[in-house]
Write a protein that holds these residues in place. Structure first.
Motif, PDB file in Angstrom:
ATOM      1  N   ALA A  38       0.871   4.198  -2.728  1.00 58.07           N
ATOM      2  CA  ALA A  38       0.603   5.591  -2.395  1.00 58.07           C
ATOM      3  C   ALA A  38       1.681   6.482  -2.973  1.00 58.07           C
ATOM      4  O   ALA A  38       1.410   7.552  -3.476  1.00 58.07           O
ATOM      5  CB  ALA A  38       0.536   5.765  -0.882  1.00 58.07           C
ATOM      6  N   MET A  78       0.838  -1.204   0.000  1.00 53.03           N
ATOM      7  CA  MET A  78       0.000   0.000   0.000  1.00 53.03           C
ATOM      8  C   MET A  78       0.868   1.248   0.000  1.00 53.03           C
ATOM      9  O   MET A  78       0.602   2.200  -0.700  1.00 53.03           O
ATOM     10  CB  MET A  78      -0.895   0.029   1.246  1.00 53.03           C
ATOM     11  CG  MET A  78      -2.025  -0.958   1.243  1.00 53.03           C
ATOM     12  SD  MET A  78      -3.362  -0.440   0.151  1.00 53.03           S
ATOM     13  CE  MET A  78      -3.936   1.000   1.077  1.00 53.03           C
ATOM     14  N   ARG A 110     -16.665   2.823   8.388  1.00 52.81           N
ATOM     15  CA  ARG A 110     -15.482   2.782   7.533  1.00 52.81           C
ATOM     16  C   ARG A 110     -14.610   1.635   7.985  1.00 52.81           C
ATOM     17  O   ARG A 110     -14.252   1.531   9.156  1.00 52.81           O
ATOM     18  CB  ARG A 110     -14.715   4.093   7.601  1.00 52.81           C
ATOM     19  CG  ARG A 110     -13.612   4.173   6.581  1.00 52.81           C
ATOM     20  CD  ARG A 110     -13.106   5.576   6.356  1.00 52.81           C
ATOM     21  NE  ARG A 110     -12.766   6.219   7.602  1.00 52.81           N
ATOM     22  CZ  ARG A 110     -13.294   7.361   8.018  1.00 52.81           C
ATOM     23  NH1 ARG A 110     -14.165   8.011   7.291  1.00 52.81           N
ATOM     24  NH2 ARG A 110     -12.936   7.875   9.170  1.00 52.81           N
ATOM     25  N   GLY A 139      -6.868   3.324   3.887  1.00 57.56           N
ATOM     26  CA  GLY A 139      -6.044   4.495   3.589  1.00 57.56           C
ATOM     27  C   GLY A 139      -6.824   5.790   3.713  1.00 57.56           C
ATOM     28  O   GLY A 139      -7.935   5.830   4.244  1.00 57.56           O
ATOM     29  N   LEU A 140      -6.213   6.857   3.183  1.00 56.97           N
ATOM     30  CA  LEU A 140      -6.743   8.205   3.378  1.00 56.97           C
ATOM     31  C   LEU A 140      -8.025   8.461   2.578  1.00 56.97           C
ATOM     32  O   LEU A 140      -8.770   9.388   2.875  1.00 56.97           O
ATOM     33  CB  LEU A 140      -5.654   9.219   2.983  1.00 56.97           C
ATOM     34  CG  LEU A 140      -5.763  10.639   3.508  1.00 56.97           C
ATOM     35  CD1 LEU A 140      -5.923  10.671   5.013  1.00 56.97           C
ATOM     36  CD2 LEU A 140      -4.541  11.438   3.087  1.00 56.97           C
ATOM     37  N   PHE A 141      -8.287   7.621   1.581  1.00 65.72           N
ATOM     38  CA  PHE A 141      -9.458   7.863   0.734  1.00 65.72           C
ATOM     39  C   PHE A 141     -10.459   6.716   0.809  1.00 65.72           C
ATOM     40  O   PHE A 141     -11.231   6.477  -0.110  1.00 65.72           O
ATOM     41  CB  PHE A 141      -9.034   8.121  -0.713  1.00 65.72           C
ATOM     42  CG  PHE A 141      -8.092   9.279  -0.840  1.00 65.72           C
ATOM     43  CD1 PHE A 141      -8.568  10.584  -0.738  1.00 65.72           C
ATOM     44  CD2 PHE A 141      -6.732   9.074  -1.025  1.00 65.72           C
ATOM     45  CE1 PHE A 141      -7.703  11.662  -0.821  1.00 65.72           C
ATOM     46  CE2 PHE A 141      -5.856  10.147  -1.112  1.00 65.72           C
ATOM     47  CZ  PHE A 141      -6.337  11.448  -1.012  1.00 65.72           C
ATOM     48  N   ALA A 142     -10.444   5.998   1.927  1.00 68.45           N
ATOM     49  CA  ALA A 142     -11.362   4.870   2.098  1.00 68.45           C
ATOM     50  C   ALA A 142     -12.805   5.365   2.061  1.00 68.45           C
ATOM     51  O   ALA A 142     -13.136   6.361   2.680  1.00 68.45           O
ATOM     52  CB  ALA A 142     -11.084   4.179   3.426  1.00 68.45           C
ATOM     53  N   THR A 143     -13.653   4.646   1.333  1.00 70.34           N
ATOM     54  CA  THR A 143     -15.054   5.041   1.272  1.00 70.34           C
ATOM     55  C   THR A 143     -15.823   4.367   2.406  1.00 70.34           C
ATOM     56  O   THR A 143     -15.421   3.328   2.913  1.00 70.34           O
ATOM     57  CB  THR A 143     -15.693   4.621  -0.063  1.00 70.34           C
ATOM     58  OG1 THR A 143     -15.408   3.241  -0.276  1.00 70.34           O
ATOM     59  CG2 THR A 143     -15.147   5.433  -1.206  1.00 70.34           C
ATOM     60  N   ILE A 183     -11.384  -0.281   8.564  1.00 70.15           N
ATOM     61  CA  ILE A 183      -9.995   0.101   8.804  1.00 70.15           C
ATOM     62  C   ILE A 183      -9.108  -0.489   7.706  1.00 70.15           C
ATOM     63  O   ILE A 183      -9.312  -1.621   7.271  1.00 70.15           O
ATOM     64  CB  ILE A 183      -9.539  -0.453  10.170  1.00 70.15           C
ATOM     65  CG1 ILE A 183     -10.354   0.160  11.304  1.00 70.15           C
ATOM     66  CG2 ILE A 183      -8.042  -0.244  10.392  1.00 70.15           C
ATOM     67  CD1 ILE A 183     -10.239   1.642  11.423  1.00 70.15           C
TER      68      ILE A 183
END
Lengths: 300, 203
Positions: free
Chosen positions: A31, A27, A264, A269-273, A266
């Protein structure tokens, strides 16, 4: 009595060890290339992919060790878990202080891949190793008058910074109705991913009730009591308006602090839907009958 | 006092724009940490909290400028606008992470603001800061006049208090940080009370 519930996921769905150890690295690499959004999206869709061991071990609520999510991993090291004994008392045929080994002796260990939903609207998927609570209760013999099971977490003030700071009243206590406790989904877990339970996850033995908010799944248990009356439950005592005794995962009953309609997972990442939260955390078919005729808005 | 004098002399050489640069750099660095998976398994929540934490710290620092000049004689006046605007920047970043990355849809943002008292309060504090940010320039000071401008900017007191309540309310159990921040803010606001006048009123 074991194997009364079967995973719809199989061993093949558990991420191989080399993969779950490496995924964070992968990951990270993605990124770096600016692909975080794509990777996060793809992962969120594979809804029942178990979280990595690292995620499970570094994002925890265990207020005995501090209130930050990373605090338990940092501070739980000093907790003494060996030897470990569990006091079984109340309305049982064989009360007493059991060593962990003697309590579990002769029982069948299983792996159960469960969704885990925190009341704070985050979730994980965890491959637990453990035993059906019903098997353990059968072993100690439940008297017919018993209607509830109460649990208590260890208190080791010297090594528990949250206890020293009196973050909440300790010991942490929880409880289940007897039929909830006897349900095939309910287990006492001693490991994750085939590894012994980490201290921050509630070593050496903890409750897992997958259709209830995570705080019901009490950690590091030292006492199990069978009782006739509804036992106290820590968050219910601290804030009864916000936390009920039942605390079943229910997207239609809102918590005053967090919307329970979505969650959400876990690890995205920063853009998890966000994903929709399922009734009884996806175990409606298995457990809805336990609450037939009950107004779940009243008994939240 | 010599030490303070020395610091004041040294600070005279530091340009105020360094505060903006440092703020921007720090905000970008934190975002990059989140982007590169260095904020733990739940980077969205962590980033949201980190931005909020810097924001309330800067608000406190902004409130400390006047008392610091009065008592130890430390003069940070020239940085006050930059501190205030940077604080606003972090509040804005905190809100954007909440709205875009955390809650994700406009409908849910609205529901959160309406339904959750601690979000409502945080939002109120944010809204109060907007006119202050907009008028944090020389032209506005001239247009509003010194007295009018100062009156308007007393809204920071309310905004800081709302920020403190927002933090106190959102944590579970007893946690030390929001209590310390609240105590600091209340203490700094108490230094604004003109005791001689208050005594005259209540006597």
């Amino acid at each position: 009595m074991a194997y009364r519930w079967k995973n719809d996921l199989t061993q093949a769905d558990v991420t191989p060890k080399s993969m779950f150890l490496n995924r964070r690295q992968l990951m990270g690499g993605a990124a770096g290339l600016g692909l975080a959004a794509a990777a996060g999206g793809a992962r969120a869709q594979g809804a029942l992919e178990p979280n990595t061991l690292e995620e499970i071990r570094t994002y925890n609520n265990f207020y005995e060790f501090g209130t930050g999510k990373e605090d338990p991993a940092r501070n739980a090291g000093g907790m003494v878990i060996d030897p470990w004994s569990i006091t079984v008392d109340g309305l049982v045929d064989n009360p007493g202080e059991y060593s962990l080994a003697s309590l579990l002796d002769g029982l069948t260990e299983e792996e159960r891949i469960y969704r885990f939903r925190c009341v704070e609207a985050w979730s994980m998927v965890v491959p637990w190793n453990g035993f059906e609570l019903a098997d353990i209760l059968a072993k100690v013999g439940v008297k017919p008058e018993a209607k509830y099971v109460a649990f208590e977490t260890t208190v080791q003030p010297d090594v528990m910074i949250g206890v020293q700071r009196r973050v909440i009243p300790f010991p942490y206590v929880e409880g289940l109705r007897l039929d909830e406790a006897m349900h095939p989904l309910t287990m006492l877990a001693t490991g994750i991913y085939g590894e012994p339970m980490a201290k921050q996850n509630g070593a050496p033995i903890r409750l897992v009730v997958p259709w209830k908010y995570g705080f019901k799944s009490i950690k590091s248990i030292v006492r199990i009591s069978l009782m006739e009356e509804e036992p106290p439950a820590s968050w219910n005592i601290i804030n009864p308006r916000e936390y009920g005794f039942y605390s079943n995962v229910n997207p239609t009953v809102d918590h005053p602090r967090w919307s329970q309609a979505s969650e959400r997972k876990i690890g995205g990442g920063l853009f998890a839907t966000r994903q929709d939260t399922l009734m009884f955390n996806g175990y409606e078919a298995e457990v809805a009958s336990l609450y037939e005729g009950m107004d779940l808005n009243e008994f939240y | 006092m010599q030490v303070v004098g020395g610091i004041n002399t040294g600070l005279r050489k530091v340009p105020a724009w360094l505060v903006y640069l440092a703020g921007l750099g720090w905000a970008a660095y934190l975002f990059w940490l989140g982007l590169s998976n260095q904020l733990g398994p739940e980077p969205i929540n962590t980033l949201e909290r980190l931005y909020g934490d810097v924001a309330i710290k800067l608000l406190i620092l902004g409130l400390a400028v006047t008392p610091l000049r009065k008592w130890p004689g430390l003069n940070l006046m020239k940085f006050r606008r930059a501190i205030g605007l940077t604080a606003f920047g972090f509040v804005l970043a905190h809100f954007l992470v909440f709205a875009i990355l955390d809650v994700q849809t406009l409908e849910r943002v609205w529901t959160e603001i309406v339904k959750r008292p601690y979000v409502t309060i945080g939002m109120a504090g944010f809204l109060l800061l907007i006119p202050l940010a907009v008028t944090s320039n020389n032209l506005s000071v001239r247009k509003l006049g010194g007295a009018g401008w100062r009156k308007l900017h007393k809204l920071t007191y309310a905004a800081a208090l709302l920020g403190a309540v927002h933090y106190l309310w959102l944590v579970k159990g007893f946690q030390i940080e929001p209590v310390v921040y609240t105590a600091l803010i209340v203490g700094l606001l108490l230094t604004r009370i003109k005791w001689s006048r208050a005594r005259a009123v209540f006597a």
